[in-house]
Design an enzyme around this catalytic site. Sequence first.
Site, short mmCIF file in Angstrom:
data_model
loop_
_atom_site.label_atom_id
_atom_site.label_comp_id
_atom_site.label_asym_id
_atom_site.label_seq_id
_atom_site.Cartn_x
_atom_site.Cartn_y
_atom_site.Cartn_z
N ASP A 36 30.08 41.27 6.48
CA ASP A 36 29.48 40.60 5.32
C ASP A 36 29.73 41.06 4.00
O ASP A 36 30.02 40.24 3.04
CB ASP A 36 27.88 40.44 5.54
CG ASP A 36 27.47 41.75 5.86
OD1 ASP A 36 28.23 42.76 5.85
OD2 ASP A 36 25.94 41.88 6.39
N ASP A 69 21.84 33.99 11.80
CA ASP A 69 21.55 34.46 13.26
C ASP A 69 20.91 33.80 14.06
O ASP A 69 20.10 32.92 13.65
CB ASP A 69 21.16 35.89 13.01
CG ASP A 69 22.06 36.97 12.28
OD1 ASP A 69 23.31 36.58 12.11
OD2 ASP A 69 21.72 38.11 11.58
N ASP A 98 29.44 34.29 22.40
CA ASP A 98 30.65 35.18 22.52
C ASP A 98 30.50 35.97 23.66
O ASP A 98 31.30 36.91 23.93
CB ASP A 98 30.42 36.42 21.24
CG ASP A 98 32.05 36.38 20.73
OD1 ASP A 98 32.88 35.57 20.77
OD2 ASP A 98 32.24 37.54 20.08
N CYS A 145 19.70 3.86 -25.02
CA CYS A 145 19.25 2.69 -24.12
C CYS A 145 20.02 1.43 -24.36
O CYS A 145 19.99 0.36 -23.78
CB CYS A 145 17.85 2.61 -23.91
SG CYS A 145 17.02 2.28 -25.66
N CYS A 183 20.65 14.22 -39.01
CA CYS A 183 21.79 13.46 -38.91
C CYS A 183 21.60 12.01 -38.63
O CYS A 183 22.69 11.24 -38.70
CB CYS A 183 22.73 13.85 -37.92
SG CYS A 183 21.65 13.56 -36.15
#
Length: 1069
Positions: A770, A550, A384, A42, A61
């Site tokens: 598919d 669909d 279609d 920060c 560390c």
Amino acid sequence: MNTGGRLIAGSHNRNEFVLINADESARIRSVEELSGQTCQICGDEIELSVDGESFVACNECAFPVCRPCYEYERREGNQSCPQCKTRYKRIKGSPRVEGDEEDDGIDDLDFEFDYSRSGLESETFSRRNSEFDLASAPPGSQIPLLTYGEEDVEISSDSHALIVSPSPGHIHRVHQPHFPDPAAHPRPMVPQKDLAVYGYGSVAWKDRMEEWKRKQNEKYQVVKHDGDSSLGDGDDADIPMMDEGRQPLSRKVPIKSSKINPYRMLIVLRLVILGLFFHYRILHPVNDAYALWLISVICEIWFAVSWVLDQFPKWYPIERETYLDRLSLRYEKEGKPSELAGVDVFVSTVDPMKEPPLITANTVLSILAVDYPVDRVACYVSDDGAAMLTFEALSETAEFARKWVPFCKKYTIEPRAPEWYFCHKMDYLKNKVHPAFVRERRAMKRDYEEFKVKINALVATAQKVPEEGWTMQDGTPWPGNNVRDHPGMIQVFLGNNGVRDVENNELPRLVYVSREKRPGFDHHKKAGAMNSLIRVSGVLSNAPYLLNVDCDHYINNSKALREAMCFMMDPQSGKKICYVQFPQRFDGIDKSDRYSNRNVVFFDINMKGLDGLQGPIYVGTGCVFRRQALYGFDAPKKKKTKRMTCNCWPKWCLFCCGLRKNRKSKTTDKKKKNREASKQIHALENIEEGTKGTNDAAKSPEAAQLKLEKKFGQSPVFVASAGMENGGLARNASPASLLREAIQVISCGYEDKTEWGKEIGWIYGSVTEDILTGFKMHSHGWRSVYCTPKIPAFKGSAPINLSDRLHQVLRWALGSVEIFLSRHCPIWYGYGGGLKWLERLSYINSVVYPWTSIPLLVYCSLPAICLLTGKFIVPEISNYASILFMALFGSIAVTGILEMQWGKVGIDDWWRNEQFWVIGGVSAHLFALFQGLLKVLAGVETNFTVTSKAADDGEFSELYIFKWTSLLIPPTTLLIINVIGVIVGISDAISNGYDSWGPLFGRLFFAFWVILHLYPFLKGLLGKQDRMPTIILVWSILLASILTLLWVRVNPFVAKGGPILEICGLDCL
């Protein structure tokens, strides 16, 4: 190096040294070394600890982190140090979190809950080391107010973000909502909550929350560029994540080891048992029924191979979780336009008489009302059938959407398909607090009923087609009067034409598309329609992602697109994802699910197993695609990091390993160069076949444009859009010019001499496009994701009765046979690409399973044959054989139980799936196998009718009706033959007696196994409501009788030697 008498430790995995103290009093770093440092997360100064020393979060560390960031990381993050990844231990004065050891800081329990005695008030309330005595402060004293860890001098004392009790015993604090009246007295809502949670951004004021996040982002950018170089670049996965906006948008959830490990061990054990079983079966033939034994062994070997293909792709099942709040934090910032990617939604329909316009309208309405930015959603409806009924119904839907969409978003309605929202029996008042909701809901329901009446009137009008065809309102003929010969049609109902909802808000785009059809052209059915939608959407909106549903699959969860974006837009793992597949869930199915319409075993077991490999297969609907993956591009290659060497090996070993590694890398580089060269040669050959000087042509812009046009077609606008990875359109393009270009890309001849249907888009060559499409993308190195949100993302309608269900399965099986006999068969296609071998096994299983119908039909006939002839497929069973058979059946049962356990599948669903595997295998799969062979080898085309999605007035009125279809004859014949065999076997045992009841028990068990799997047909024969058609019953009985009499007459498994009755007469007795 001055170590101060301390031990130095290191590792080849960490680029650092750790100093280990020689005694307990020594520290890793002194207070003087750490004083004055700033937090690397920060940017604030690190304060003192409870003991008066400088605060150290990580003892490994000593990475500089302040206490609020340390506590936030332990509470909300991954609880580990950003630098060395060591898990944070609890430090004195900090609250406990899940995972802390029981004895960790046991001497500090009092300080954990009583901050007034620990001296922690100053560092909790002031991140700047400002000290003041809370216990001694008078009630009216001015206490510094804090906003997310920083003092805010502008906040008055009457608008406290934190309320501190003046009592010295303990401190109260509140997560206070924003009161409009500043004089309102706030009160604690959760007094038991730890005060430290407010130190790192838990105040509920939205404007300050966003301001604090903005400041934290700026600080983080400074730390990232000017801080420690070990943090790496912005794409590194090791960068510390300060808030939820930078954390991953999703995560894998592996199945618990207590569930998956026994399952894997049992699979291995079952393989061993299978080996012992076949060893016994092959070495112990039945001499008096050798043909029966041989046929049964062949069938069992095929079943074992089929089981292996189905089982091993389920070796590593996983589940996934998504974080929608993190998605919003990352891509939707207040006051700025949303950065969520655009999504083009495709809805396909053909025949409005079998796919009712009301169902399609509900699907479209659920898409338009989805919880997603309206300017990032476009809905394309492919008609279609070029039906004027669909066109007019879509026009009415667009008008009703102006009322329905704002109503859904105002009251957060779920689901947002009006038919299912109003018909579901649920408490619609739950969580609704707006006083006008009931009144507006009633008005909306009345509006929807009027909308339904309009749609019904359109359907009734469409029943009587005029002889001269339909006309528009201005008298011009409807272009689609001839379904097989009409021009392309595009109509934009909603979107950029200025149509808004009743509250003057923008609506998503709604486009009607009907591609051009002319005689003599192969239109490739649904795959061709979907490719037309890809091109139209690429010209008009060009969103980087596509959703395919669909017409009967509505969006049940309004956040479905956000769920998919949690995977697609994840900066770490999203780049390699080609599609996100959602499971199919259905309405209108009875609780028993007699015909396994839900297909729960496949969606909850098989698909989860594939998700742990390279991803689930594409199932045709409810799938969000990456547009670039559909364009045939390869997945981005992941750069491999160099392996670290270890100093613990001898030099000669490292030298040998290095030689082998160098040789391997040289070989790999040479193969890679050869592949790239072959790809370039292949590309040039595709550009200009039979010409010379291709090297010069490849360098010119004309050759590059020619290559793109050969791949994508002769549309410069679409070719330009295909190169935009993040989507978008050209700025200077007018709507009229884009519309003309869209009409061009749906013309009949546009795909000629291009790669559409071969390498781009939905792949042609099978009625199950598919499977081919997903297989192609996986072969390019992409991976897919299976998303199963708690609320199902999509719901659809299942086939009404068994006949329609079998026709649906017949279509799927025929597509698998077509792929098996094509060049795209996964057995021999796609090697050298990015397809993993277990994923390949799953695709092989998806195209091989129809061939199981032949051994399954033969094996289901064997019980009746054994009962009629008195023979059996196994010899007299010994103790070893009994143990072997019991072990095999037990392993099969336990494997199924463990699958149900980790897949969360019920026993009823599992058993229905087993039943329908036999029913479909001996009927639809068998017919599909022969039809596929005729289609591929002899060119005999098979026409499929669209499954009816219309429902009657009764809830399940047609669910169990047996309609006439030849698919019902084979299973019914098998059922009758086995029933006859059981009757004959028992009668023969009663009349003549048996020396041993063991063989009879084995034959009866075998026959009852078949009868139980064909039980739905038996119920159809005996039940009143579910009675089977007489013609099917007559044909089945006739066929069973002929086969039985023929078998008795031929009797091939009885020895031909022995006395002849006509020669020896009565003396033979």
